[in-house]
Scaffold this motif. Structure first.
Motif, mmCIF file in Angstrom:
data_model
loop_
_atom_site.group_PDB
_atom_site.id
_atom_site.type_symbol
_atom_site.label_atom_id
_atom_site.label_comp_id
_atom_site.label_asym_id
_atom_site.label_seq_id
_atom_site.Cartn_x
_atom_site.Cartn_y
_atom_site.Cartn_z
ATOM 1 N N GLU A 1 0.830 -1.211 0.000
ATOM 2 C CA GLU A 1 0.000 0.000 0.000
ATOM 3 C C GLU A 1 0.863 1.259 0.000
ATOM 4 O OE1 GLU A 1 -2.508 -0.851 3.355
ATOM 5 O OE2 GLU A 1 -3.962 -1.911 2.091
ATOM 6 N N ALA B 1 2.233 1.619 -3.500
ATOM 7 C CA ALA B 1 1.191 2.111 -4.407
ATOM 8 C C ALA B 1 0.996 3.618 -4.232
ATOM 9 C CB ALA B 1 -0.118 1.368 -4.171
ATOM 10 N N ASP C 1 -4.104 0.893 -7.542
ATOM 11 C CA ASP C 1 -4.186 0.147 -6.291
ATOM 12 C C ASP C 1 -3.171 -0.991 -6.273
ATOM 13 O OD1 ASP C 1 -5.299 -1.765 -7.954
ATOM 14 O OD2 ASP C 1 -7.286 -1.658 -7.074
#
Length: 73
Positions: A34, A37, A49
């Motif tokens: 995450e 990203a 994502d």
């Protein structure tokens, strides 16, 4: 004020047809994915994502694995 970020190893993503794959990973890896990203979106100005990034990351990993290339050539 944002300072320019060095380009990431994984550049802007090409448009491709995708196939769905489900896998399990540790929470720490999910958090790292995450963060990657988010940094990728900041660097290239396009929000993507984690699910979109994973295939490209795996492809880059496999392309750089000399042992794998040797055995599959």
């Amino acid at each position: 004020m944002n300072t320019p970020t060095k380009r990431l190893r994984l550049g802007p993503l090409p448009r491709q047809e995708v196939t769905k794959l489900t896998f399990v990973c540790p929470a720490s890896l999910k958090a790292d994915l995450e963060r990657y990203a988010a940094l990728h979106a900041q660097t290239y100005g396009e929000v993507v994502d984690v699910v979109t990034l994973i295939p490209y990351m795996l492809d880059a990993f496999m392309a750089g694995d000399r042992g794998f290339k040797k055995k599959t050539s």
